[in-house]
Design an enzyme around this catalytic site. Structure first.
Site, PDB file in Angstrom:
ATOM      1  N   ASP A 203      -6.041   9.038 -12.183  1.00 46.88           N
ATOM      2  CA  ASP A 203      -5.861   8.696 -10.778  1.00 46.88           C
ATOM      3  C   ASP A 203      -5.436   7.239 -10.619  1.00 46.88           C
ATOM      4  OD1 ASP A 203      -6.293   9.414  -7.915  1.00 46.88           O
ATOM      5  OD2 ASP A 203      -7.867   7.889  -8.048  1.00 46.88           O
ATOM      6  N   GLU A 267      -0.932   9.107 -12.693  1.00 45.15           N
ATOM      7  CA  GLU A 267      -0.492   9.090 -11.298  1.00 45.15           C
ATOM      8  C   GLU A 267       0.059   7.699 -11.004  1.00 45.15           C
ATOM      9  OE1 GLU A 267      -2.035   9.820  -6.715  1.00 45.15           O
ATOM     10  OE2 GLU A 267      -3.360   8.869  -8.167  1.00 45.15           O
TER      11      GLU A 267
END
Length: 537
Positions: A203, A267
């Site tokens: 993330d 990401e």
């Protein structure tokens, strides 16, 4: 390199599950691990190779799991570690892989690390987070903004300092300049890798380092009032700092401690040139820095063709591309381009060179659902209510059948379902040979069987204001010409310097499949063709 030597993450198809919304097994209205187990046969039937599950760790759920309070356990609403072990075994038994969401930039404010850190300036974990003194007038150390609105600095009355949070104040950022933080997160990775997890989606990787001097971010000259408040400034000092590349390399090295192929997916929402840095020197960074270009590009054949070529041309040698149409943070592809063009988007995703990631529900054409203001759950939507930025519409429960609550739960679901679920669901579409679901399955099957589509070369053949055409070729194998009409109007493929003949292997509408075709094609609106080219020999 021979086809069988390619790692699974290059030849396979990844499927993202938002666990709250996939399948509820205990009728509390929230999806869980046992629910995912129950639906694995759907994914196996579809042809999925790897499942990525959004966060399932203990969390106060301020940001629905992206505020982790324990990195090595399972939130009770999803199950427990035994359920996870059962899920992992069930995934592997079907020949699939399992990826977890790693959230290294920040923890929950309820994580024991942060509770210690904020207890005293002298606590050993004080430097595990980013604490700074106020300016002489008591204001925050600089002008950095939170992605979810407002200042990214929160005052702590007890210790008389500000702490930094890129997202909610309940999500304090870790200090990745501290070697102890680095080692603690690498140990988290090893905990799950030891269990047999096949990799991670990391993330907001580009957020984890911040400018040491804490310089102010400059104003964004292109900011407009409809945009998120965060976009008022250009985050040149609060994100994408050079030090992140070394940490990415070290994360990769943790995976390489294990003999079988594990994957690191990053990401990273950055322009193409900056994105390429995340592959790392000598391809020792992320295996797949997520490519989100199709999430934001206008649905325009010329722009998409040019961007594909820019992306392909920028890739470092020996690196591998990837493509995404939707995810839990952005509107669904069907809501962006319409139902007819969503079929063309599926054809594009699954015939481009590179690893595709499918967002749950896209395989049946799920659309964003209108969530009334009083039912909004997403903090982004709650914090900026006048800008229609809630991510809830793209996170609604999976539509399985025509029964109560689409087969997702017997109780009230945590988010409302699409009113059209009775005619837009897995059960109905499995029986309809013209359905979106059957199209996805056939595309995945064709991709799996044909080396040219799985790992072959890509070349743009033609693009105009309506059509995009490209070839996929692999030496010694059948080649393919893909022609896509990205509009609702009829279009005509008449390339000046490209001659071809072949057979339509697959089409969006199916009617033309099996027909011979050469040199010129008349395409209806919302039509796409995958043409098996005749070999020159």
């Amino acid at each position: 390199m021979k086809e069988q030597q390619k790692p699974w993450w290059q030849t396979g198809v990844i499927y993202q599950i938002y666990p709250r919304s996939y399948q509820d097994s205990n009728n509390d209205g929230i999806g869980d691990l046992k629910g995912i187990i129950r639906r694995l046969d759907h994914l196996h039937w579809l042809g999925i190779d790897a499942i990525w599950i959004s966060p399932i760790f203990p969390s106060p759920m301020a940001d629905f799991g992206y505020d982790v309070s324990d990195y090595t356990n399972i939130h009770p609403i999803f199950g427990n570690l035994s359920d996870f072990d059962e899920l992992l075994a069930a995934v592997h038994a079907r020949g699939m892989k399992l990826l977890l969401d790693l959230v290294p930039n920040h923890t929950s404010h309820q994580h024991p690390w942060f509770l210690s850190s904020r207890s005293s300036r002298k606590d050993p974990k004080r430097d595990w987070y980013i604490w700074k003194d106020p300016k002489p007038d008591g204001s925050p150390p600089n002008n950095w903004l939170s992605v979810f609105g407002g200042s990214a600095w929160e005052w702590d009355e007890t210790t008389q300092q500000y702490y930094y949070h890129s997202f909610l104040k309940e999500q304090p950022d870790l200090n990745w300049r501290n070697p102890d933080v680095q080692e603690a997160m690498f140990d988290v990775m090893r905990f799950w890798l030891d269990k047999g997890v096949n990799g991670f989606r990391v993330d907001v990787l580009w957020f984890i380092f911040k400018d040491e001097q804490l310089r102010n971010n400059p104003p964004n000259p292109d900011f407009a009032q409809h945009m998120p408040d965060y976009d008022q400034l250009l985050p040149v000092y609060s994100t994408d700092q050079p030090e992140v590349q070394e940490i990415t390399r070290r994360m990769r090295s943790v995976l390489e401690e294990y003999e079988d192929a594990r994957v690191l997916i990053a990401e990273v929402y950055l322009p193409i040139r900056e994105l390429m840095a995340y592959y790392g020197a000598d391809n020792k960074g992320a295996h797949l820095p997520f490519n989100f270009l199709l999430l934001s590009l206008p649905w325009d054949a010329l722009q998409i063709a040019a961007t594909i070529d820019q992306y392909e041309g920028a890739l470092p040698p020996q690196s591998w591309p990837n493509w995404v149409l939707s995810n839990h943070d952005r509107p669904r592809i069907t809501s962006r381009v319409g139902a007819g063009q969503a079929r063309i988007a599926a054809m594009l995703l699954l015939t481009l060179r590179g690893t595709p990631t499918i967002y749950y529900g896209d395989e049946i054409g799920m659309r964003d659902v209108a969530i009334p203001f009083e039912e909004i759950m997403d903090p982004q939507g709650l914090n900026m209510p006048d800008k229609n930025l809630s991510r809830d519409p793209a996170r609604t429960p999976m539509q399985w059948d025509t029964g109560k609550n689409a087969g997702f739960t017997e109780n009230k679901p945590w988010l409302r379902l699409d009113k059209a679920y009775a005619r837009m669901n897995v059960l109905e579409q499995r029986e309809d040979r013209h359905s979106m679901l059957r199209l996805y399955r056939r595309l995945i099957s064709l991709r799996r069987k044909e080396p040219a589509l799985a790992t072959g070369s890509y070349r743009t053949v033609y693009a105009d204001t309506q059509l995009l055409a490209f070839t996929r070729q692999q030496e010694g194998c059948d080649g393919f010409l893909i022609v896509l009409n990205l509009t609702h109007r009829p279009g005509y493929f008449r390339p000046q310097d490209f001659t071809f003949s072949g057979t339509v292997e697959l089409s969006a509408s199916r009617e033309s499949e099996g027909s011979k075709i050469s040199d010129m094609i008349s395409l209806d609106g919302d039509e796409g063709l995958v043409i098996r080219l005749e070999r020159a020999d």
